[in-house]
Design an enzyme around this catalytic site. Structure first.
Site, PDB file in Angstrom:
ATOM      1  N   SER A 138       0.697  -1.148  -0.009  1.00  0.00           N
ATOM      2  CA  SER A 138      -0.055   0.027  -0.042  1.00  0.00           C
ATOM      3  C   SER A 138       0.902   1.064  -0.267  1.00  0.00           C
ATOM      4  O   SER A 138       2.029   1.148   0.425  1.00  0.00           O
ATOM      5  CB  SER A 138      -0.850   0.011   1.347  1.00  0.00           C
ATOM      6  OG  SER A 138      -1.673   1.181   1.670  1.00  0.00           O
ATOM      7  N   TYR A 151      -1.935  -1.340  10.387  1.00  0.00           N
ATOM      8  CA  TYR A 151      -2.003  -1.420   8.938  1.00  0.00           C
ATOM      9  C   TYR A 151      -0.495  -0.846   8.208  1.00  0.00           C
ATOM     10  O   TYR A 151      -0.015  -1.329   7.431  1.00  0.00           O
ATOM     11  CB  TYR A 151      -3.105  -0.760   8.394  1.00  0.00           C
ATOM     12  CG  TYR A 151      -3.341  -0.855   6.993  1.00  0.00           C
ATOM     13  CD1 TYR A 151      -4.165  -1.937   6.284  1.00  0.00           C
ATOM     14  CD2 TYR A 151      -3.057  -0.035   5.942  1.00  0.00           C
ATOM     15  CE1 TYR A 151      -4.421  -2.051   4.980  1.00  0.00           C
ATOM     16  CE2 TYR A 151      -3.130  -0.059   4.719  1.00  0.00           C
ATOM     17  CZ  TYR A 151      -3.924  -0.959   4.019  1.00  0.00           C
ATOM     18  OH  TYR A 151      -4.352  -1.362   2.820  1.00  0.00           O
TER      19      TYR A 151
END
Ligand code: NAD
Length: 256
Positions: A138, A151
């Protein structure tokens, strides 16, 4: 281009994983799908592209399930040539409020699962002297955002794992790279749009505009199809010596 090759894409019943599975299927690869929710729909979508398709329902937070899935894939198609570590979840809260079980689940699913699948896929890839490991990280593998501690930690971790996997195999035909998307409008992100809409009393359109405006200069979502095409590029001959990159497709997010 990928006829005779087998691609296993984790978390491919939805969103980015399904987009990548379909892009690889269009190139002729056999596909092993994985993930929760509706299975028949995604299977039919991939089969409609002419691919041979199988499904394994491994829970990617469980190493024993991952072992079972890798054995299943080898039994179905001989071996896994392309491994796309994509399964992922999100939870949003400040560090001091972050539920411990959510932290553990995010690290297990978004990071450790890629280690387990990679360690199990590598021997056959090395024996064949060809393989592609594509880790869906990401933009949060490159920069942080508040309230996403687990995350961001997992995604920075997977970028590190990508580099080490690439280095260990640098003299072989096995490459490992990461894809770092910005916002992609999948169920994972729609939940964050919905939370903004509720918190501020905004419409879905306003919440979407605000979400993009905070981070993504292009003010547009990256699509699963675009990410699928990047995965295909990594699998092409042009990708033979691309090793250990974290390639962002993020509308300029990380350029700021
Ligand atoms: P999504 O919710 O549409 O898909 C997630 C997939 O993972 C689904 O198939 C789901 O069933 C599967 N999954 C979840 N937990 C699992 C588990 N324990 N075991 C097996 N499968 C499991 O989300 P998405 O947006 O397509 O996310 C895919 C990946 O892309 C994730 O790693 C995510 O972090 C990453 N990513 C997404 C965005 C975005 O904006 N959507 C941006 C950057 C990175």
């Amino acid at each position: 281009m990928l006829k005779g090759k087998t691609a296993l894409v984790t978390g491919s019943t939805s969103g980015i994983g399904l987009g990548i599975a379909k892009a690889l299927a269009r190139q002729g690869a056999n596909i092993v799908l994985n993930g929760f929710g509706d299975v028949d729909g995604p299977k039919a979508e991939v089969a409609a592209l002419g691919a041979q398709v199988a499904y394994h329902g491994a829970d990617m937070s469980k190493p024993a399930d991952i072992e079972d899935m890798m054995k299943f894939a080898a039994a179905q198609f001989g071996r896994v040539d392309i491994l796309v570590n994509n399964a992922g979840i999100q939870h949003v809260a400040n560090v001091e409020d972050f539920p411990v079980e959510k932290w553990d689940a995010i690290i297990a699913i978004n990071l450790s699962s890629a280690f387990h699948a990679s360690r199990l896929a590598l021997p056959a890839m090395k024996a064949a002297n060809w393989g592609r490991i594509i880790n869906v990280a990401s933009v949060h593998g490159l920069v942080g955002s508040a309230q996403k501690s687990a995350y961001v930690a997992a995604k920075h971790g997977i970028v590190g794992l990508t580099k080490v996997t690439a280095l260990e195999n640098a003299t072989t035909g096995v490459t490992c790279n990461a894809i770092c998307p910005g916002w992609v409008l999948t169920p994972l992100v729609q939940k964050q749009v919905d939370a903004k809409a509720v918190a501020h009393g905004w419409s879905n359109e306003e919440a979407t505009r605000q979400l993009l405006g905070e981070k993504e200069p292009s003010m547009q979502f990256t699509t699963p199809e675009e990410l699928g095409d990047l995965a295909v590029f990594f699998c092409s001959a042009a990708g033979n010596n691309i090793r250990g990159v974290a390639w962002n497709m993020d509308g300029g997010w990380a350029a700021q």
